[in-house]
Structures are given as C-alpha cells and as structure tokens.
Design a protein around this motif. Structure first.
Motif, PDB file in Angstrom:
ATOM      1  N   UNK A   1       0.824  -1.209   0.000  1.00  0.00           N
ATOM      2  CA  UNK A   1       0.000   0.000   0.000  1.00  0.00           C
ATOM      3  C   UNK A   1       0.860   1.262   0.000  1.00  0.00           C
ATOM      4  N   UNK A   2       2.084   1.190   0.548  1.00  0.00           N
ATOM      5  CA  UNK A   2       2.963   2.355   0.531  1.00  0.00           C
ATOM      6  C   UNK A   2       3.412   2.678  -0.893  1.00  0.00           C
ATOM      7  N   UNK A   3       3.682   1.636  -1.674  1.00  0.00           N
ATOM      8  CA  UNK A   3       4.033   1.847  -3.078  1.00  0.00           C
ATOM      9  C   UNK A   3       2.832   2.395  -3.847  1.00  0.00           C
ATOM     10  N   UNK A   4       1.670   1.825  -3.596  1.00  0.00           N
ATOM     11  CA  UNK A   4       0.468   2.282  -4.293  1.00  0.00           C
ATOM     12  C   UNK A   4       0.200   3.756  -3.997  1.00  0.00           C
ATOM     13  N   UNK A   5       0.304   4.141  -2.746  1.00  0.00           N
ATOM     14  CA  UNK A   5       0.067   5.532  -2.367  1.00  0.00           C
ATOM     15  C   UNK A   5       1.076   6.470  -3.015  1.00  0.00           C
ATOM     16  N   UNK A   6       2.350   6.066  -3.037  1.00  0.00           N
ATOM     17  CA  UNK A   6       3.388   6.898  -3.638  1.00  0.00           C
ATOM     18  C   UNK A   6       3.165   7.047  -5.141  1.00  0.00           C
ATOM     19  N   UNK A   7       2.770   5.957  -5.794  1.00  0.00           N
ATOM     20  CA  UNK A   7       2.542   6.006  -7.241  1.00  0.00           C
ATOM     21  C   UNK A   7       1.332   6.883  -7.576  1.00  0.00           C
TER      22      UNK A   7
END
Length: 279
Positions: A235-241
């Motif tokens: 979810x951290x990658x998704x939020x950053x993207x």
C-alpha cells in the motif's frame, strides 16, 4: 574476466547455463545463471534480469521459477545473479536476513561489510558489462528487470535509478519501502550506517517521492503472504505512485504465499507483459 561454465543443459530448445567468474566488484567468485532461448541462435534477443530474495542464490529461480517455456516461446533471455558475495573471509552474521544471501543490492559503506558487499555495483555495472561482452546475442537495448522480495526491492531501485536502461519493471512481493520495515532497517543500518538520508537511494517509495519514474511497473503480491503487513506493505508503493502519477499495475493474489509456488504461477504472466514492451 574469464567465465567458467559450471553447467549447461538444453531446455525447451534453449540453453540453460550456470556460469562463474571472479568479480572485481565483490572481490569474490560470483555465480549466475543465464537462459538463452532458441531464437538466440538466429539473432539478438531481449534480456530479462531477475533479482532473487533473502537466503537465495541464482539456483532458486533457476530450479523453481518455471520460466524457460515462456522465455523460449517469447524469445527472451533470462539472467539470474546471486544475492550476495560468498567465500572464505566474507563477512556474515547470525540470522538469515543479513550477511550471506542478504546483500540487499547495495554497496556497503560500513565495516566489515564494505570489503565485499558491493551488490549494487555488481548488478548495475559489472554483470551487465560482462554478459554484453560475452554474449553478443543479447540485445542490451531491450532490457527488463524483475525480482522477488528483497530482489523485488532491488529490481525497483535499480530501475528507478536507471530508467533509460529498462523498458519495463515488475516485482513479486517486493520490499517497497525498506526504510520503513524491520528487514530494511536492520540491513541498511548494518550496510549503510545510521544516516537515514543515505538509505533513500535504495528505497523505492522514497525514490518515487523524490521524482524518479518508470515507464511501466507491474507488482504481484500474495494475499496470504505472511510478510505482507510487516515487511512488504504494498500500500505504501500504491500511495506513492498515485501521488506521483506513476503508472502501477498492482495485483494482490488471494490465497498465495511468499514462496516460489506463488512466483512460478505468475512469472509467465510477467514475462509475457515484459515481452510486449520489449518488442
């Protein structure tokens, strides 16, 4: 830089090689595997590099990845390096998440690790230079990169810092924000020291937040992965993207765990996805 053929086998009409050489980057012998599809006998072929995870060598994906049929059908070469230096005198530590098999694809700056743990230089410079020179059938202008777990972290960070080199990037259960999870905090403190600013160059989420971009990114994670909430945090990658406008295809696969049962199931799908972008 002499290459030694450790083994060679015919598979799906292609050649599965295991090779070793003396590495200048790590100051140790290094072993890697390379699959050359049958199309390599007729001309140049794209290259997919696969970075492996904690405790692994080149052999895990080579033996259990089930990629050769797809690579032979799609005309893709498949390169799989080791995950750390090895040999007499190479530093190690208690536990499987640091030391041998756990190089985290960084160039260590702290003793005793800095003597040999230079996996960033190995996978970004020495190994690609070596295979380009030794295997002219590899089209180094058509490269993709992928990886699993720690190797997913490696694939993301290598690509984010070399966006012109890779046309596509994917990962299986990657450690997307090592600066924010126990595996990464332990390894980065040991290898890179306590300065967290130095960690950002090896943290995919931090790199995206700082402006790094990829042409195409695909990530699969098992929904039953025991490391999902504590170490992977997709979810951290998704939020950053989302915040950066970085395209991301993220799939949480229900019921799948962290093992090669998961990786081998979806690796053919990833290879087909890469092949579309390498044409």
């Amino acid at each position: 830089m002499a290459l030694k053929v450790v083994s060679e086998a015919l598979s799906h009409g292609g050649r599965q090689l295991v090779l070793s050489h003396d590495s200048a980057a790590t100051a140790t012998p290094m072993t890697f595997s390379l699959f050359l599809p049958p199309q390599a006998e007729q001309g140049r072929v794209p290259l997919v590099t696969y970075l492996s995870g904690l405790t692994c060598t080149h052999a895990n994906v080579t033996d259990k990845g089930e990629y050769r049929r797809s690579c032979a059908e799609l005309g893709l070469a498949f390169l799989a390096p080791d995950t750390s230096p090895r040999g007499e005198g190479v530093a190690d530590a208690d536990g499987w998440d640091i030391g041998l098999g756990a190089g985290f694809y960084v160039d260590a700056t702290e003793t005793p690790w800095s003597a040999n743990y230079r996996m960033w230089s190995y996978v970004t410079d020495e190994l690609p230079t070596l295979v380009e020179a030794e295997f002219p059938m590899l089209d180094m202008g058509a490269q993709a990169i992928t990886g699993h777990s720690m190797g997913g972290h490696g694939a993301l960070t290598v690509a984010l810092r070399h966006p012109d080199r890779f046309r596509s990037v994917s990962a299986f259960a990657p450690i997307v924000a090592p600066s924010q999870v126990p595996w990464g905090e332990k390894a980065f403190t040991a290898y890179l020291g306590a300065d967290r600013d130095a960690w950002r160059a090896h943290d995919a989420v931090a790199l995206i937040e700082s402006g790094a971009r990829l042409p195409a990114l695909k990530v699969d994670v098992g929904g039953a992965d025991s490391f999902l909430e504590r170490e992977l945090k997709p979810e951290l990658l998704e939020q950053a993207c989302i915040a950066a406008g970085q395209p991301l295809e993220l799939a949480i696969r229900p019921g799948y765990d962290h093992s090669y049962h998961f990786v081998s199931t979806f690796l053919p799908d990833h290879l087909a996805w890469h092949a579309e972008r390498l044409r």
